[in-house]
Design a protein around this motif. Structure first.
Motif, PDB file in Angstrom:
ATOM      1  N   THR A 185       0.824  -1.209   0.000  1.00  0.00           N
ATOM      2  CA  THR A 185       0.000   0.000   0.000  1.00  0.00           C
ATOM      3  C   THR A 185       0.859   1.260   0.000  1.00  0.00           C
ATOM      4  N   ASN A 186       0.287   2.307  -0.536  1.00  0.00           N
ATOM      5  CA  ASN A 186       0.874   3.629  -0.439  1.00  0.00           C
ATOM      6  C   ASN A 186       0.008   4.537   0.438  1.00  0.00           C
ATOM      7  N   LEU A 187      -0.957   3.950   1.128  1.00  0.00           N
ATOM      8  CA  LEU A 187      -1.788   4.681   2.086  1.00  0.00           C
ATOM      9  C   LEU A 187      -1.091   4.690   3.451  1.00  0.00           C
ATOM     10  N   ILE A 219       0.620  -9.013  10.480  1.00  0.00           N
ATOM     11  CA  ILE A 219       0.759  -8.099   9.351  1.00  0.00           C
ATOM     12  C   ILE A 219       2.189  -8.140   8.821  1.00  0.00           C
ATOM     13  N   ASP A 220       2.320  -8.296   7.514  1.00  0.00           N
ATOM     14  CA  ASP A 220       3.626  -8.282   6.854  1.00  0.00           C
ATOM     15  C   ASP A 220       3.582  -7.231   5.752  1.00  0.00           C
ATOM     16  N   PHE A 221       4.132  -6.029   6.053  1.00  0.00           N
ATOM     17  CA  PHE A 221       4.187  -4.966   5.047  1.00  0.00           C
ATOM     18  C   PHE A 221       5.271  -5.310   4.027  1.00  0.00           C
ATOM     19  N   LEU A 222       4.908  -5.284   2.763  1.00  0.00           N
ATOM     20  CA  LEU A 222       5.850  -5.542   1.685  1.00  0.00           C
ATOM     21  C   LEU A 222       6.241  -4.226   1.037  1.00  0.00           C
ATOM     22  N   GLU A 223       7.530  -4.027   0.847  1.00  0.00           N
ATOM     23  CA  GLU A 223       7.972  -2.845   0.109  1.00  0.00           C
ATOM     24  C   GLU A 223       7.362  -2.888  -1.291  1.00  0.00           C
ATOM     25  N   GLN A 224       7.177  -1.726  -1.898  1.00  0.00           N
ATOM     26  CA  GLN A 224       6.447  -1.695  -3.149  1.00  0.00           C
ATOM     27  C   GLN A 224       7.309  -2.028  -4.357  1.00  0.00           C
ATOM     28  N   ASN A 225       8.528  -2.419  -4.122  1.00  0.00           N
ATOM     29  CA  ASN A 225       9.370  -3.016  -5.152  1.00  0.00           C
ATOM     30  C   ASN A 225       9.927  -4.315  -4.580  1.00  0.00           C
ATOM     31  N   PHE A 226       9.207  -5.414  -4.769  1.00  0.00           N
ATOM     32  CA  PHE A 226       9.649  -6.708  -4.253  1.00  0.00           C
ATOM     33  C   PHE A 226       9.589  -7.727  -5.388  1.00  0.00           C
ATOM     34  N   VAL A 227      10.339  -8.791  -5.205  1.00  0.00           N
ATOM     35  CA  VAL A 227      10.428  -9.796  -6.278  1.00  0.00           C
ATOM     36  C   VAL A 227       9.823 -11.129  -5.871  1.00  0.00           C
ATOM     37  N   ARG A 228       9.432 -11.284  -4.599  1.00  0.00           N
ATOM     38  CA  ARG A 228       8.784 -12.499  -4.128  1.00  0.00           C
ATOM     39  C   ARG A 228       7.758 -12.136  -3.056  1.00  0.00           C
ATOM     40  N   VAL A 229       6.622 -12.808  -3.105  1.00  0.00           N
ATOM     41  CA  VAL A 229       5.670 -12.726  -2.000  1.00  0.00           C
ATOM     42  C   VAL A 229       6.071 -13.806  -1.003  1.00  0.00           C
ATOM     43  N   PRO A 230       6.345 -13.448   0.240  1.00  0.00           N
ATOM     44  CA  PRO A 230       6.806 -14.438   1.220  1.00  0.00           C
ATOM     45  C   PRO A 230       5.862 -15.638   1.334  1.00  0.00           C
TER      46      PRO A 230
END
Length: 639
Positions: A185-187, A219-230
Motif C-alpha cells: 500500500t501507499n496509504l 501483518i507483513d508490510f511488503l515494500e512496493q518493489n519486491f520480487v517475491r511474495v513471502p
C-alpha cells in the motif's frame, strides 16, 4: 360456625400449598430451563450467531474467561449496569454451548483488593467515577499455553460489536498462530493522517481499519518493489499502491498462479493521498491514482483510470458553508452505497448495510476473460461519468448538481473474480539493479515460472481506496487514552469480511452482520433530494432574473442621467418592483426548502406521541366493553 372455621382453615392450607408449589415451579424452571430463552428483539441480540456456534465447536483445549465487573460501584450507573447484564448473559450462553471447553469466572474487584491488582496486571482499564473510585468492566481470556487476550473495557460505543469482540477473543486463543496478511500500500495505514512525519513525533493515529486488521492477523508490510511474495503470506491486500514495476507485478502474478488470494483496492483519484499530510496537504511520496495494468487484464477485468463515477441518487450529504439557510448539499462524487445496491448472495456483502465511498472508479468484465466476474456493489442508474481533469478542477456540489446529466447506466464499483487465470507474463522478467541484489540476498529460492493457475483463483477488486479512510466510515472517541471506534458505515465490516472469506474463515462474518449503524431515512432523503433539486432550479431562475433586472435598471439609470423623464422614472419603478418581487420569491424558496421534510417529521411525531396511545386506549376500551357485555349476558342467562 365450625363449618365456617373449617372453610377458613382450608383456604389457608391451600394458599400455603400454592405458595410452596410456586416456589417449587420456580426452582425447577431455574434449573431445567436455565438455558431456554425466547429472543423477541428485531436483530436477535440475545441469540448466538452460527459463527459463534462454529467457533465454540472448534475449541480444542479449555479457554478461561475472567469477567471483571465492579458490580457494587456500577450499580449507581444504569447504563453500565444494563450493558453488564447483557455481557454476562452472552458469556454464560457461550459457556453453556461450549461443551465444557469454555470456563467462565466472574470477578468483582473491590477497591484495594488482590482482585483489583490482578485486573491491573492483566491490562484492564478502569473508569474513574466522580468520587474517585475505579469501575472495572473488562474481559481477560487465557488458554493452557501462554496465550492471553483482553478487552480492556466494554465501551458503550461498541455494544453492536459485543458478540464479535468476544468470539474473536476466543478464536484467537484457540489458534496457535494468526494467519498472515501481506499488505502492499501507499496509504498511511499504520501512521494515519500526517504520515511518517507525525509518526516520528509520536503523534501518529493509525487507521482504525488497520487497528482491526492488526488484531485479527499477523501483518507483513511488503515494500512496493519486491520480487517475491513471502511463503507465509496467506492473503495479499493491495491497497492503492504506487506504480509497480514488472518484477513486482510478476511476483503478484505468480502468487495468484500458485493459489494465492488477493484483495485489491485501486483508485482513479485518491482523496486520502491528497489530504493525509499536515494541515490537510498531500504527503510527500503519496500518489493520486493507482492501477495494476497487465494484472487486471489477465484477471479479466477492465478499469479506466481516468473515469470517475458520480451518482445523484447515492450522493453523500456534505457541509458546504456557502449559505446560512442551506449549509449542506448532495455531493455526487462521494456516495453512500445502500443495501439495495449490494450483492445479497455473496457472503462478503450479504450482511453489509451501507458503504461510504469517494471519487470512485468503475470496473467492467473483459471480453476475452477466463474468469467469472461477479459484481459485489454498484452505482444507481442516476449516475454520470466524469473525466479526471474535470474532477481535479474542483467543481462545487451545487455546480455538479446543476449540470448533472444521468447516463442511465449502473456502474460496477467492486467485483469478485473467480475461475482459471493465465499468467500476464510469458516468462519471468530479467532482474536489473536492485532486484538482482534482493534476489541474491533473499532467503527464498526463486520458484519456477507457472503459466496458469492450477485451480480457481479468488480475487476481490474494489475501484476505490477512500473506504479505508477513517473520516468516511467511523467516528473515533478517546476513552482513558484508548481510541474507540463508532462506525457510521460498514466499510470495516466489508474489508474484514472480504479478508476473512479469502482466508477461508467465514465464522466471524455472520457476527459482523450485527454491527448495525444508524438506519437511513429513505423517504426523508428522497424528499430532501427533490427539495434540493427544486431549490437549485428556482434559485438559478430567480438569480438570473434578479441579475437581468439589476442590469436593466443600471443601464436605464446610466442613459437618463441626473434628470430622468417621467417614462424613465416609471420604468425604473417597475424594475425595482420586479426586483423586490424576485428577491421575495427567492427568500420564499429558501424558507420552504424543508417544508415537506418538517411536515413528514410532524406526522411521525403525531403517530408516535398521540396516535399510538389513542389506538391503544381505544383497544383497551373495546376489550373492556366486550367483557362487560359477556358478563351481562352470563348474568342474564343465570337469571
Amino acid at each position: 360456625m365450625q363449618h365456617a372455621q373449617f372453610r377458613s382453615g382450608t383456604r389457608i392450607v391451600m394458599l400455603m400449598l400454592l405458595a410452596v408449589l410456586f416456589l417449587a415451579v420456580n426452582l425447577f424452571s431455574n434449573v431445567v430451563f436455565r438455558s431456554a430463552q425466547v429472543d423477541l428483539t428485531q436483530n436477535r441480540l440475545f441469540t448466538l450467531s452460527q459463527g459463534t456456534e462454529n467457533v465454540l465447536a472448534k475449541i480444542d483445549e479449555p479457554v478461561t474467561l475472567k469477567f471483571f465487573y465492579s458490580e457494587r460501584l456500577a450499580n449507581e450507573y444504569p447504563q453500565i449496569r444494563t450493558y453488564a447484564g447483557r455481557v454476562r448473559d452472552l458469556l454464560q450462553e457461550m459457556r453453556d454451548r461450549s461443551n465444557g471447553k469454555l470456563i467462565l469466572e466472574v470477578i468483582d474487584p473491590e477497591p484495594y483488593s488482590g482482585d483489583e491488582d490482578l485486573a491491573m496486571s492483566l491490562g484492564l482499564k478502569g473508569a474513574r467515577t466522580t468520587e474517585g473510585d475505579i469501575i472495572y468492566f473488562g474481559l481477560v481470556g487465557t488458554n493452557l499455553v501462554d496465550g492471553i487476550e483482553q478487552i480492556p473495557f466494554f465501551a458503550d460505543e461498541r455494544q453492536q460489536y459485543l458478540e464479535y469482540d468476544v468470539t474473536r477473543l476466543v478464536q484467537n486463543l484457540n489458534r496457535p498462530t494468526k494467519p498472515t496478511l501481506g499488505i502492499v500500500t501507499n496509504l498511511p495505514m499504520d501512521t494515519g493522517a500526517g504520515g511518517l512525519m507525525e509518526a516520528m513525533r509520536g503523534q501518529s493515529k493509525p487507521y482504525m481499519i488497520y487497528e482491526e486488521l492488526r488484531e485479527r492477523f499477523e501483518i507483513d508490510f511488503l515494500e512496493q518493489n519486491f520480487v517475491r511474495v513471502p511463503k507465509n503470506v496467506d492473503v495479499l491486500l493491495i491497497a492503492h499502491p504506487r506504480q509497480l514495476n514488472d518484477p513486482t507485478l510478476y511476483a503478484i502474478d505468480q502468487f495468484v498462479m500458485r493459489g494465492g488470494r488477493v484483495l485489491v483496492s485501486i483508485d482513479p483519484h485518491s482523496e486520502v493521498s491528497l489530504t493525509s499530510g499536515s494541515n490537510g496537504q498531500p504527503v510527500q511520496g503519496f500518489t493520486e491514482a493507482s492501477d495494476l495494468g497487465v494484472l487486471l487484464q489477465s484477471w479479466g477485468v477492465t478499469f479506466k483510470p481516468r473515469e470517475i463515477i458520480g451518482d445523484r441518487k447515492l450522493a453523500m450529504r456534505v457541509a458546504t458553508g456557502l449559505d446560512a439557510r442551506r449549509q449542506t448539499s448532495d455531493y455526487v462524487l462521494w456516495m453512500t452505497v445502500p443495501k439495495a445496491n449490494l450483492d445479497h448472495d455473496d457472503l462478503v456483502t450479504a450482511n453489509v448495510d451501507h458503504l461510504n465511498l469517494a471519487t470512485v472508479g468503475a470496473l467492467e468484465p473483459a471480453k476475452d476473460a477466463t474468469t467469472h466476474f461477479t459484481p459485489l456493489f454498484w452505482s444507481s442508474e442516476d449516475s454520470e461519468v466524469y473525466d479526471l481533469n474535470f474532477v481535479k478542477s474542483g467543481p462545487t456540489p451545487d455546480q455538479l448538481l446543476a449540470d448533472f446529466k444521468p447516463s442511465g447506466v449502473r456502474h460496477i464499483l467492486a467485483a469478485r473474480l473467480s475461475g482459471p487465470i493465465k499468467s500476464a507474463f510469458a516468462a519471468e522478467p530479467a532482474p536489473t539493479g536492485e532486484e538482482k541484489t534482493q534476489r541474491s540476498d533473499g532467503l527464498e529460492k526463486a520458484d519456477e515460472y507457472q503459466a496458469e493457475t492450477t485451480g480457481d483463483a479468488n480475487i476481490i477488486v474494489v475501484a476505490d481506496s477512500d473506504l479505508f479512510d477513517d473520516r468516511f466510515w467511523v467516528q473515533t472517541e478517546v476513552y482513558d487514552g484508548q481510541r474507540v471506534a463508532k462506525p457510521i458505515a460498514d466499510n470495516a465490516q466489508f474489508i474484514l469480511s472480504a479478508i476473512d472469506n479469502l482466508m477461508g474463515s467465514d465464522d466471524l462474518i455472520s457476527l459482523r452482520a450485527r454491527e448495525r449503524t444508524d438506519r437511513p431515512f429513505v423517504v426523508v432523503d428522497e424528499l430532501r433530494r427533490e427539495a434540493d433539486q427544486h431549490f437549485l432550479a428556482e434559485q438559478q431562475r430567480l438569480t438570473a432574473s434578479i441579475s437581468d433586472t439589476e442590469k436593466r435598471l443600471t443601464a436605464l439609470q446610466t442613459q437618463t442621467g441626473d434628470e430622468p423623464s417621467a417614462n424613465a422614472q416609471e420604468e425604473a419603478s417597475q424594475f425595482r418592483a420586479e426586483l423586490l418581487k424576485s428577491r421575495k420569491a427567492l427568500r420564499d424558496v429558501q424558507r420552504n426548502l424543508r417544508r415537506d421534510i418538517d411536515g413528514l417529521a410532524a406526522k411521525v411525531r403525531f403517530i408516535n406521541v398521540a396516535l399510538m396511545p389513542v389506538l391503544v386506549a381505544f383497544i383497551a376500551i373495546g376489550i373492556a366493553f366486550m367483557r362487560h357485555r359477556r358478563r351481562k349476558a352470563r348474568a342474564a342467562k343465570g337469571v
